[in-house]
Enzyme design. Structure first.
Site, mmCIF file in Angstrom:
data_model
loop_
_atom_site.group_PDB
_atom_site.id
_atom_site.type_symbol
_atom_site.label_atom_id
_atom_site.label_comp_id
_atom_site.label_asym_id
_atom_site.label_seq_id
_atom_site.Cartn_x
_atom_site.Cartn_y
_atom_site.Cartn_z
ATOM 1 N N TYR A 1 37.632 27.931 81.173
ATOM 2 C CA TYR A 1 38.436 28.239 82.343
ATOM 3 C C TYR A 1 39.033 26.944 82.878
ATOM 4 O O TYR A 1 38.316 25.966 83.094
ATOM 5 C CB TYR A 1 37.602 28.911 83.444
ATOM 6 C CG TYR A 1 38.505 29.402 84.543
ATOM 7 C CD1 TYR A 1 39.096 30.651 84.464
ATOM 8 C CD2 TYR A 1 38.840 28.578 85.611
ATOM 9 C CE1 TYR A 1 39.974 31.088 85.425
ATOM 10 C CE2 TYR A 1 39.724 29.000 86.582
ATOM 11 C CZ TYR A 1 40.291 30.258 86.487
ATOM 12 O OH TYR A 1 41.177 30.673 87.435
ATOM 13 N N GLN B 1 39.438 37.827 86.975
ATOM 14 C CA GLN B 1 39.930 38.666 85.868
ATOM 15 C C GLN B 1 39.902 37.897 84.538
ATOM 16 O O GLN B 1 39.615 38.487 83.489
ATOM 17 C CB GLN B 1 41.326 39.231 86.158
ATOM 18 C CG GLN B 1 42.408 38.221 86.458
ATOM 19 C CD GLN B 1 42.481 37.826 87.931
ATOM 20 O OE1 GLN B 1 41.488 37.902 88.655
ATOM 21 N NE2 GLN B 1 43.648 37.391 88.383
ATOM 22 N N ASN C 1 37.642 28.410 91.499
ATOM 23 C CA ASN C 1 37.449 28.678 92.926
ATOM 24 C C ASN C 1 36.272 29.633 93.157
ATOM 25 O O ASN C 1 35.531 29.950 92.230
ATOM 26 C CB ASN C 1 38.749 29.221 93.537
ATOM 27 C CG ASN C 1 39.150 30.572 92.935
ATOM 28 O OD1 ASN C 1 38.339 31.247 92.293
ATOM 29 N ND2 ASN C 1 40.397 30.951 93.140
ATOM 30 N N SER D 1 33.373 19.004 95.047
ATOM 31 C CA SER D 1 33.065 17.746 94.376
ATOM 32 C C SER D 1 32.495 16.738 95.382
ATOM 33 O O SER D 1 32.791 16.797 96.570
ATOM 34 C CB SER D 1 34.355 17.216 93.758
ATOM 35 O OG SER D 1 34.080 16.210 92.827
ATOM 36 N N GLN E 1 37.560 10.794 96.124
ATOM 37 C CA GLN E 1 36.826 12.055 96.156
ATOM 38 C C GLN E 1 37.424 12.990 97.196
ATOM 39 O O GLN E 1 37.647 14.169 96.952
ATOM 40 C CB GLN E 1 35.347 11.775 96.479
ATOM 41 C CG GLN E 1 34.416 12.851 95.997
ATOM 42 C CD GLN E 1 34.508 12.997 94.497
ATOM 43 O OE1 GLN E 1 34.570 12.003 93.778
ATOM 44 N NE2 GLN E 1 34.586 14.215 94.016
ATOM 45 N N HIS F 1 40.516 15.397 96.658
ATOM 46 C CA HIS F 1 40.427 16.592 95.812
ATOM 47 C C HIS F 1 40.593 17.867 96.628
ATOM 48 O O HIS F 1 41.219 18.822 96.197
ATOM 49 C CB HIS F 1 39.065 16.667 95.120
ATOM 50 C CG HIS F 1 39.031 15.962 93.804
ATOM 51 N ND1 HIS F 1 39.794 16.343 92.740
ATOM 52 C CD2 HIS F 1 38.318 14.890 93.375
ATOM 53 C CE1 HIS F 1 39.558 15.542 91.706
ATOM 54 N NE2 HIS F 1 38.663 14.650 92.071
ATOM 55 N N GLU G 1 26.862 14.469 92.638
ATOM 56 C CA GLU G 1 27.585 14.724 91.393
ATOM 57 C C GLU G 1 27.956 13.378 90.744
ATOM 58 O O GLU G 1 27.733 13.163 89.566
ATOM 59 C CB GLU G 1 28.845 15.529 91.717
ATOM 60 C CG GLU G 1 29.667 15.919 90.506
ATOM 61 C CD GLU G 1 30.999 16.556 90.902
ATOM 62 O OE1 GLU G 1 31.360 16.520 92.097
ATOM 63 O OE2 GLU G 1 31.698 17.058 89.995
ATOM 64 N N HIS G 2 28.522 12.487 91.565
ATOM 65 C CA HIS G 2 28.915 11.156 91.105
ATOM 66 C C HIS G 2 28.191 10.107 91.944
ATOM 67 O O HIS G 2 28.128 10.236 93.167
ATOM 68 C CB HIS G 2 30.417 10.911 91.298
ATOM 69 C CG HIS G 2 31.286 11.976 90.719
ATOM 70 N ND1 HIS G 2 31.759 13.035 91.477
ATOM 71 C CD2 HIS G 2 31.787 12.150 89.466
ATOM 72 C CE1 HIS G 2 32.513 13.816 90.706
ATOM 73 N NE2 HIS G 2 32.553 13.314 89.492
ATOM 74 N N ASP H 1 36.492 9.711 85.474
ATOM 75 C CA ASP H 1 37.180 11.002 85.609
ATOM 76 C C ASP H 1 38.143 11.246 84.454
ATOM 77 O O ASP H 1 38.424 12.390 84.103
ATOM 78 C CB ASP H 1 37.978 11.051 86.922
ATOM 79 C CG ASP H 1 37.077 11.179 88.141
ATOM 80 O OD1 ASP H 1 35.917 11.588 87.980
ATOM 81 O OD2 ASP H 1 37.542 10.851 89.253
ATOM 82 N N GLU I 1 -5.411 40.399 75.373
ATOM 83 C CA GLU I 1 -4.254 40.904 76.108
ATOM 84 C C GLU I 1 -4.068 42.417 75.927
ATOM 85 O O GLU I 1 -3.092 42.985 76.420
ATOM 86 C CB GLU I 1 -2.983 40.150 75.671
ATOM 87 C CG GLU I 1 -2.995 38.686 76.120
ATOM 88 C CD GLU I 1 -1.687 37.954 75.846
ATOM 89 O OE1 GLU I 1 -0.791 38.530 75.188
ATOM 90 O OE2 GLU I 1 -1.564 36.799 76.299
ATOM 91 N N HIS J 1 -0.496 43.877 67.812
ATOM 92 C CA HIS J 1 -0.367 42.441 67.571
ATOM 93 C C HIS J 1 -1.565 41.951 66.742
ATOM 94 O O HIS J 1 -1.396 41.251 65.735
ATOM 95 C CB HIS J 1 -0.338 41.659 68.895
ATOM 96 C CG HIS J 1 0.975 41.666 69.600
ATOM 97 N ND1 HIS J 1 1.522 42.806 70.143
ATOM 98 C CD2 HIS J 1 1.855 40.663 69.869
ATOM 99 C CE1 HIS J 1 2.691 42.497 70.714
ATOM 100 N NE2 HIS J 1 2.910 41.207 70.562
#
Lengths: 437, 437
Positions: free
Chosen positions: B129, B190, B213, B236, B258, B261, B326-327, B360, B414, B419
């Site tokens: 994606y 979708q 998103n 981010s 940052q 973004h 994250e960074h 990046d 068990e 088994h």
């Protein structure tokens, strides 16, 4: 049980229907699970205790949520030495195998002088869910806990429901053998909520693993993102590829070992030998007459059992790949030749004397495996599930001069001016320094 | 922007609130996403086209869902050679790094004569994606596609929304460079539904990766189990640990890189030097006066920016670990000394001349990284995400005689008789053979 032959005209239609029936269906428990999670998150221990009383018929207080060391020791004392020894054989072999999984860090310096790599770090804390009641399996405790321990996770919390207070002593003995010291008598979605969000008594963990019923699975799905989870466990399944070199009764028992877990369990025999298939079908019926869990195994076999007759062994493996089974037995003389063509299976058991049941307990590889055809993309539990990776990049002025301009160009193209400036301001400073030198 | 000092009496309260604010919140889009997924699953292409018209203002038919090779070539022709070269620098470095991640199989024979191990196998098909519109980042195409290619995934499908038909030519050029030949002009939930369940035009994949998103994130959450997904991406974030050895403007630009973004992005400076902190804060304000994306960056900095003053560098690293960024930038003279104590970070950037913006685009390690503090348990995108493991166990009569009895004991404990029988029937056959010999 469905008996299909690849030479039948309608085989593809019937086989596709079989594949679809084996995809995760998921009970519709979204709303009740959301309510439980929200109650635990809001009210902590109070909700946990109330829900345990309601679902497990067990009166419990924040003070009695955890098993005490004495309770664990008493449980252990109830277990025979033979069983403790068997547990130890299993634990040692699981430890040995999972130690081999420990991944290596990466670190190297490249052609522009940057040092880069990747570091594997264990999680701080993991939560293990262990089903209670009829599915209280001590072997699952070992299989969940040992990879975490081998990975180096410092804190392990375990939740196990104890319906009406009943706990299998061997479950606690297994937890003890695996080195778990934090065990709570809670189950269901409320246990998952407690481990994900924390309560006054149970501190939150970073990842929750272990199989459970539809409520547990949905709860894991809902807390995913807040904490990590392992794959969502569906009904257990096995595909047995066999030929007439095996005793039909032995193959029947392998199929029934899967079927006895659960009425939803799925056992499939694939063989190119139609006569052998029929003798196995007969043997299954015969064993169902004497098996202690015949009601469950019989229902599973009747509803979800399948026998597929193929043109040859190669076609048998292709069907197995499409089924992407949790467990795959290759009960033939040269299993490695077939295994070379296996693309989708959680775990494979190679050779007539290596049935899945050995792997369920003492083989070494994990028995927590991808179900519902998720072996197409998912893997069994491993030390990787209890570690995460930090990548790193390190470079000085020279490296920046070499690759910085490409970063600036791409940042401008993406319309990210500050990205570009954060590189170009450094390049400018270097240029000024050189000019002044 | 919040300015906190660890010596303040209420630091812990304020810092805990900051941590909570950075956990994934998740917009409430459960129901609309479920409706979209169910429409795509039920109606296939028809739903996909209708939803694309509705959400992306783009009339599309099943025949025009995919970009043609001509369209891709035309897009590439619109891109300057400089940019194609920069894309190539990035792609080569990403390829090099991800090749080092390729894991090794395990195979060994143990003390009881069992051969066991683990085989890594690439997925058959992966779906990428790629966000469209204002967040259409060609660099993300490389970062998502190349690990899949390196892993050996045979089929890659990419979905990218094209609002009102607009596509960034560089996105298609990047897809082309990465070797993606199957690109669809669909986005949102979708697109996720199409890749998970398949339509008449888009065949289903086994794992879906890439940021998006709130709708895309929720859709991935809902299809998880049916297909694999990567971590769910939140806003981010970056933590910059710095001292006065760096130019305050340069550090300000790193924070703003940052912030530009997304208004939800989170930039944090941690420093033991209060005076330096104040000069950076001033520099941020100054840059916000001239930056092209000042509206977004300014909103992000005002709402989610933070400056933390610590007693020393060790404490700075501890706070960074609690933020699990994250960074993480270590803008100091000896970054390795600090990095040794880093436990929770998606990616680390070491040294004054190695800002995040390099990583990046052209560093080599992946820029798809765990957000919302999930670096506690999650990792950046890697070749591992496009492979899965099959464990195997192989043994003959001797091995079964050695460990089979322990499996039988545990199976009986068990209550799983089939088994136990599947092992003991084989042991009985071996015993009979020995007796007859």
């Amino acid at each position: 049980m469905k008996r299909l032959d690849t030479r039948d005209a309608d085989f593809e239609t019937a086989f596709t229907a079989l594949l679809d029936s084996r995809e995760e269906q998921g009970q519709e428990v979204n709303k009740p699970v959301a309510d439980i999670l929200s109650a635990v998150r809001r009210e902590g221990d109070a909700a946990l205790c109330a829900l345990t009383e309601r679902f497990d018929n067990l009166a419990v207080t924040p003070q009695t949520l955890a098993f005490t060391p004495d309770e664990v020791a008493q449980a252990r004392a109830q277990v025979s030495q033979d069983l403790l020894d068997a547990l130890d054989v299993a634990a040692r072999r699981i430890e040995d195998f999972h130690r081999k999984q420990l991944p290596a860090d990466i670190r190297y310096t490249d052609d522009v002088g940057m040092t880069l790599g990747m570091r594997w770090i264990p999680l701080d804390a993991a939560g293990l869910y262990v089903p209670g009641g009829k599915a209280a399996y001590p072997s699952s405790v070992l299989m969940n806990a040992i990879p975490a321990k081998v990975a180096g996770v410092q804190r392990l919390a375990m939740c196990v429901p104890t319906p009406s207070g009943v706990i299998n002593p061997l479950v606690l003995a297994a937890a003890d053998r695996a080195g778990i010291t934090e065990i709570y008598r809670v189950g269901g979605a409320q246990a998952v909520g407690a481990m994900a969000y924390g309560t006054q008594t149970i501190r939150p963990v970073d990842r929750i693993v272990g199989p459970g019923n539809a409520y547990v699975a949905e709860a894991k799905r809902q807390v995913f993102g807040h904490v990590g989870i392992d794959s969502i466990a569906g009904p257990s399944d096995v595909v047995v590829i066999a030929d007439s070199g095996s005793d039909p009764r032995v193959i029947a028992l392998d199929l029934l070992a899967q079927a006895e877990h659960d009425e939803l369990a799925q056992s499939t025999l694939i063989t190119p030998d139609a006569a052998f298939a029929d003798t196995v079908i007969e043997a299954v019926e015969k064993e169902l007459g004497v098996l202690s869990r015949a009601a469950i195994a019989g229902a599973s076999w009747a509803r979800n059992g399948a026998v597929l007759i193929t043109r040859d062994m190669r076609e048998a493996v292709e069907l197995a790949n499409r089924l992407a089974p949790e467990h795959l037995e290759l009960m033939v003389d040269d299993p490695e030749a077939l295994f070379a063509h296996v693309r989708h299976a959680g775990a494979a058991f190679l050779g007539r004397f290596c049935p899945e049941a050995v792997g369920d307990y003492v083989g070494g590889p994990n028995h927590v495996l991808p179900t519902s055809r998720t072996a197409r993309f998912a893997s069994g539990l491993s030390v990787h599930d209890f570690m995460k990776r930090t990548t790193f990049l390190s470079g000085g002025p020279d490296a920046l001069r070499r690759i910085g301009p490409s970063a600036v160009a791409l940042a401008h193209a993406e319309g990210l001016e500050a990205h570009a400036l954060s590189v170009s301001a450094r390049l400018d400073a270097l240029a000024a320094k050189t000019a002044n030198a």
